[in-house]
Write a protein that holds these residues in place. Structure first.
Motif, PDB file in Angstrom:
ATOM      1  N   PHE A   1     -11.756  15.651  12.489  1.00 15.42           N
ATOM      2  CA  PHE A   1     -11.041  15.361  13.732  1.00 15.42           C
ATOM      3  C   PHE A   1     -11.656  14.101  14.358  1.00 15.42           C
ATOM      4  N   ALA A   2     -13.177  14.413  14.044  1.00 13.56           N
ATOM      5  CA  ALA A   2     -14.060  13.187  14.800  1.00 13.56           C
ATOM      6  C   ALA A   2     -13.716  11.977  13.881  1.00 13.56           C
ATOM      7  N   SER A   3     -13.532  11.851  12.708  1.00 11.33           N
ATOM      8  CA  SER A   3     -13.252  10.860  11.907  1.00 11.33           C
ATOM      9  C   SER A   3     -11.875   9.946  12.363  1.00 11.33           C
ATOM     10  N   LYS A   4     -11.050  10.495  12.673  1.00 14.04           N
ATOM     11  CA  LYS A   4      -9.719  10.199  13.264  1.00 14.04           C
ATOM     12  C   LYS A   4     -10.127   9.602  14.729  1.00 14.04           C
ATOM     13  N   ARG A   5     -10.842  10.508  15.607  1.00 19.34           N
ATOM     14  CA  ARG A   5     -11.089  10.025  16.922  1.00 19.34           C
ATOM     15  C   ARG A   5     -11.964   8.854  17.087  1.00 19.34           C
ATOM     16  N   PHE A   6     -13.076   8.803  16.220  1.00 22.24           N
ATOM     17  CA  PHE A   6     -14.046   7.690  16.375  1.00 22.24           C
ATOM     18  C   PHE A   6     -13.705   6.554  15.076  1.00 22.24           C
ATOM     19  N   ALA A   7     -12.433   6.728  14.699  1.00 23.16           N
ATOM     20  CA  ALA A   7     -12.464   5.628  13.690  1.00 23.16           C
ATOM     21  C   ALA A   7     -12.758   4.293  14.190  1.00 23.16           C
ATOM     22  N   VAL A   8     -13.419   3.457  13.485  1.00 20.38           N
ATOM     23  CA  VAL A   8     -13.838   2.076  13.642  1.00 20.38           C
ATOM     24  C   VAL A   8     -12.787   1.054  12.756  1.00 20.38           C
ATOM     25  N   GLU A   9     -12.139   0.222  13.618  1.00 18.54           N
ATOM     26  CA  GLU A   9     -11.445  -0.537  13.252  1.00 18.54           C
ATOM     27  C   GLU A   9     -11.967  -1.661  12.342  1.00 18.54           C
ATOM     28  N   LYS A  10     -11.700  -1.715  10.857  1.00 10.49           N
ATOM     29  CA  LYS A  10     -12.435  -2.905  10.043  1.00 10.49           C
ATOM     30  C   LYS A  10     -11.626  -3.850  10.028  1.00 10.49           C
ATOM     31  N   ASP A  11     -11.994  -5.071   9.843  1.00 14.37           N
ATOM     32  CA  ASP A  11     -11.395  -6.319   9.624  1.00 14.37           C
ATOM     33  C   ASP A  11     -10.570  -6.022   8.109  1.00 14.37           C
ATOM     34  N   PRO A  12      -9.177  -5.981   8.256  1.00 12.73           N
ATOM     35  CA  PRO A  12      -8.369  -5.828   7.100  1.00 12.73           C
ATOM     36  C   PRO A  12      -8.654  -6.927   6.159  1.00 12.73           C
ATOM     37  N   ARG A  13      -9.050  -7.951   6.492  1.00 10.85           N
ATOM     38  CA  ARG A  13      -9.386  -9.100   5.504  1.00 10.85           C
ATOM     39  C   ARG A  13     -10.497  -8.745   4.596  1.00 10.85           C
ATOM     40  N   ALA A  14     -11.634  -8.172   5.210  1.00  4.08           N
ATOM     41  CA  ALA A  14     -12.669  -7.894   4.431  1.00  4.08           C
ATOM     42  C   ALA A  14     -12.389  -6.803   3.135  1.00  4.08           C
ATOM     43  N   GLU A  15     -11.608  -5.991   3.597  1.00  3.29           N
ATOM     44  CA  GLU A  15     -10.908  -4.900   2.356  1.00  3.29           C
ATOM     45  C   GLU A  15     -10.167  -5.851   1.538  1.00  3.29           C
ATOM     46  N   ALA A  16      -9.474  -6.611   1.900  1.00  4.33           N
ATOM     47  CA  ALA A  16      -8.429  -7.408   1.081  1.00  4.33           C
ATOM     48  C   ALA A  16      -9.308  -8.229   0.197  1.00  4.33           C
ATOM     49  N   ILE A  17     -10.433  -8.984   0.658  1.00  2.00           N
ATOM     50  CA  ILE A  17     -11.452  -9.862  -0.103  1.00  2.00           C
ATOM     51  C   ILE A  17     -11.957  -9.059  -1.050  1.00  2.00           C
ATOM     52  N   ARG A  18     -12.609  -7.859  -0.755  1.00  2.00           N
ATOM     53  CA  ARG A  18     -13.266  -6.863  -1.393  1.00  2.00           C
ATOM     54  C   ARG A  18     -12.342  -6.688  -2.805  1.00  2.00           C
ATOM     55  N   GLU A  19     -10.976  -6.488  -2.583  1.00  2.00           N
ATOM     56  CA  GLU A  19     -10.111  -6.050  -3.862  1.00  2.00           C
ATOM     57  C   GLU A  19     -10.168  -7.039  -4.835  1.00  2.00           C
ATOM     58  N   VAL A  20     -10.254  -8.506  -4.317  1.00  2.00           N
ATOM     59  CA  VAL A  20     -10.212  -9.561  -5.225  1.00  2.00           C
ATOM     60  C   VAL A  20     -11.480 -10.039  -5.905  1.00  2.00           C
ATOM     61  N   LEU A  21     -12.527  -9.515  -5.071  1.00  2.00           N
ATOM     62  CA  LEU A  21     -13.680  -9.860  -6.059  1.00  2.00           C
ATOM     63  C   LEU A  21     -14.072  -8.924  -7.183  1.00  2.00           C
ATOM     64  N   PRO A  22     -15.022  -9.620  -8.193  1.00  3.74           N
ATOM     65  CA  PRO A  22     -14.884  -9.112  -9.405  1.00  3.74           C
ATOM     66  C   PRO A  22     -15.844  -7.621  -9.239  1.00  3.74           C
ATOM     67  N   GLY A  23     -16.721  -7.485  -8.343  1.00  3.39           N
ATOM     68  CA  GLY A  23     -17.281  -6.232  -8.105  1.00  3.39           C
ATOM     69  C   GLY A  23     -18.471  -5.973  -8.877  1.00  3.39           C
ATOM     70  N   ALA A  24     -19.016  -7.145  -9.475  1.00  2.00           N
ATOM     71  CA  ALA A  24     -20.309  -6.869 -10.274  1.00  2.00           C
ATOM     72  C   ALA A  24     -21.558  -6.551  -9.397  1.00  2.00           C
ATOM     73  N   ASN A  25     -21.377  -6.796  -7.924  1.00  2.09           N
ATOM     74  CA  ASN A  25     -22.515  -6.559  -7.392  1.00  2.09           C
ATOM     75  C   ASN A  25     -23.854  -7.032  -7.851  1.00  2.09           C
ATOM     76  N   CYS A  26     -23.391  -8.282  -8.169  1.00  2.00           N
ATOM     77  CA  CYS A  26     -25.068  -8.979  -9.082  1.00  2.00           C
ATOM     78  C   CYS A  26     -25.887  -9.559  -7.836  1.00  2.00           C
ATOM     79  N   GLY A  27     -25.052  -9.785  -6.863  1.00  6.82           N
ATOM     80  CA  GLY A  27     -26.180 -10.592  -5.631  1.00  6.82           C
ATOM     81  C   GLY A  27     -26.428 -12.075  -5.798  1.00  6.82           C
ATOM     82  N   ALA A  28     -25.663 -12.657  -6.582  1.00  8.52           N
ATOM     83  CA  ALA A  28     -25.786 -14.239  -6.879  1.00  8.52           C
ATOM     84  C   ALA A  28     -25.147 -15.044  -5.548  1.00  8.52           C
ATOM     85  N   CYS A  29     -24.403 -14.259  -4.519  1.00  8.06           N
ATOM     86  CA  CYS A  29     -23.949 -15.074  -3.437  1.00  8.06           C
ATOM     87  C   CYS A  29     -24.991 -14.810  -2.448  1.00  8.06           C
ATOM     88  N   GLY A  30     -25.937 -14.233  -2.564  1.00  8.15           N
ATOM     89  CA  GLY A  30     -27.101 -14.170  -1.523  1.00  8.15           C
ATOM     90  C   GLY A  30     -26.827 -12.760  -0.652  1.00  8.15           C
TER      91      GLY A  30
END
Lengths: 329, 195
Positions: free
Chosen positions: A24-53
């Protein structure tokens, strides 16, 4: 039996109750995230290499969405990912050239001598602490695979001669190996560049020769051979200027030790389309290798043995009658 | 009147004399981790205070309404952990909604309250000392205030340490640990305040 049942019921019941409250609390206190961030996360390679800084792909995606990071910040994904991230953010992306890591040393066990036998921890950093490592040449690749261990893409291997070699196809140019190499032997080089000086030894020529068969001895033959001012000499060591090099590979042919390496398999050759050629001799005049023959007003011809594929004639031809093809072997 | 006095004693004792960080050495991990800046230390203290107060209440009810009547006292630890974990999740959601900056600053230490022994410690001490509900609540709040006091004081000192000229081998964590030790000694001076 009753006790087991009771404990199961009470523990399970409480777990269920708390779970329901949290749901219930997770619905009630849901934080709106930038949908673009999630969309970007989808297209990234996901290597988590940290080369981007940023700590990982999630951090980078959020940074891009909030405008703190550039859309082409992901070196691993290169331009395809940059274009897709750009389209999510609504930004035009300039094509950035892919870079590839290169190990600037050819001193494997056949070419280079060792000054002592190393039996310690099989790691370049550890070995380099012991008088700079077992290699006679204090600049050379130790071949113990510190770069292999850090590479998230399995793009570096130790060759038979115990020296690190980069797999051009797998390398994404993330730069992890560049940071890891204790000898600073790895460099990121534009993909289009096919000629490299594979030596960083600043020792005098005589000493280089004693230590390694394929080291740069500072003879400057390449400097004389280069028609495009694409070679610099710093500290007795040849360096290719990637902005000026046209991949003619003449320096690599002239190098007496083989310290300059060129991808001869990818060497180009000029080809004149006869139906387009108007016989203006512009290409003949510009060719620095006298590889084009032909009289004015007549169709010209390329001498493949002399042509180095530098591409000067292609740029010069007023009617676009010349193209560069990969040499047939 | 005597009852109010007893609650006051519990409060003072849990804040100063039996300070969780300084005397009982519980909750050291966030104490060292989130004490680089006073602001985040206060945020952490507030989060811990809420979690500890709620934990004291709920574990007390769970203990006397469920565990004792059913004779399931041996489930105490696991059920208390369940309670604390759920509470921390709840607090995390609230903090994320209410103050994203604080959420960022607390970082990994917020979910780590789950495994913070101070919270489990206060729940179990409440039962061991045979406090009633009000006393348990005050003990929880007091313990959390003590934790907040310690972490905020420590953060203040560390902010100063950042700027001071410290010998290189002692820079960073070493000097912080020495400082924490000295603070602990100072807090032990409260011993004997209440007979």
């Amino acid at each position: 039996m009753e006790k087991i049942l009771l404990s199961l019921l009470s523990l399970g019941g409480m777990g269920f109750l708390f779970g329901a409250v949290l749901a219930f609390a997770s619905k009630r206190f849901a934080v709106e995230k930038d949908p673009r961030a999630e969309a970007i996360r989808e297209v990234l390679p996901g290597a988590n290499c940290g080369a981007c800084g940023y700590p990982g792909c999630d951090g980078f995606a959020e940074a891009v969405a909030s405008g703190r990071a550039p859309v082409d910040g992901c070196t691993v994904g290169g331009s395809p990912v940059a274009v897709r991230v750009g389209s999510i953010m609504g930004v035009e992306v300039k094509q950035k050239e892919r870079v590839i890591a290169h190990v600037l040393c050819q001193g494997d066990c056949h070419n280079a001598v060792n000054k002592y036998q190393y039996k310690g921890i099989q790691d370049c950093v550890a070995a380099s602490m012991l008088a700079g490592g077992p290699k006679g040449c204090s600049y050379g690749c130790l071949g113990l695979g510190t770069c292999v261990k850090v590479c998230p893409f399995d793009a570096i291997h130790i060759s038979d001669g115990s020296i690190a070699v980069v797999d051009r196809d797998k390398c994404t140019g993330c730069g992890k190996c560049v940071e890891a190499c204790p000898k600073n032997l790895i460099e990121l080089i534009p993909e289009s560049n096919l000629v490299q000086v594979l030596c960083i030894s600043k020792d005098p020529g005589k000493q280089v020769r004693e230590n390694c068969k394929v080291g740069c001895i500072g003879c400057r033959l390449c400097l004389k051979a280069c028609q495009f001012e694409a070679i610099d000499f710093v500290d007795n060591l040849a360096r290719i200027r990637y902005d000026k090099c046209v991949n003619c590979m003449v320096c690599a042919e002239k190098c007496p030790t083989g310290a300059i390496y060129a991808h001869f398999a990818k060497r180009k050759v000029a080809f004149i389309h006869e139906n387009k050629c108007i016989g203006c001799t512009a290409c003949k005049k510009v060719c620095k290798f006298e590889a084009i023959e032909g009289e004015p007003e007549q169709k010209h011809r390329v001498l493949p043995d002399r042509c180095t594929g530098c591409g000067q004639c292609v740029e010069r031809c007023p009617v676009n009658a010349i193209s560069l093809n990969v040499r047939e072997h | 009147m005597e009852y109010v006095g007893r609650i006051f004693v519990i409060l003072i004792s849990s804040i100063l004399i039996n300070n969780f960080v300084m005397s009982r050495f519980l909750g050291i991990c966030p104490f060292l981790g989130v004490s680089k800046r006073v602001e985040t230390a206060i945020g952490m203290g507030a989060a811990v205070t809420f979690v500890m107060a709620m934990t004291s209440l709920i574990t007390y009810i769970v203990q006397y309404a469920i565990l004792e009547p059913l004779g399931l006292k041996y489930l105490q630890t696991i059920i208390f952990i369940l309670v604390i974990a759920s509470l921390v999740q709840f607090v995390e959601m609230v903090v994320q909604k209410a103050s994203p900056t604080l959420y960022q600053a607390l970082g990994v230490y917020l979910p780590l309250i789950t495994t913070n022994c101070a919270v489990l410690g206060v729940a179990i001490i409440n039962i061991d000392e045979k406090y009633d509900l009000i006393q348990a609540l005050f003990n929880g709040v007091g313990a959390a205030l003590g934790f907040t006091l310690a972490i905020v004081l420590f953060a203040g000192i560390r902010e100063r340490l950042e700027l001071s000229d410290i010998p290189k081998p002692l820079k960073g964590f070493p000097i912080a640990l020495i400082t924490a030790g000295l603070m602990s000694v100072a807090f032990l001076g409260f011993q004997g305040l209440i007979k």
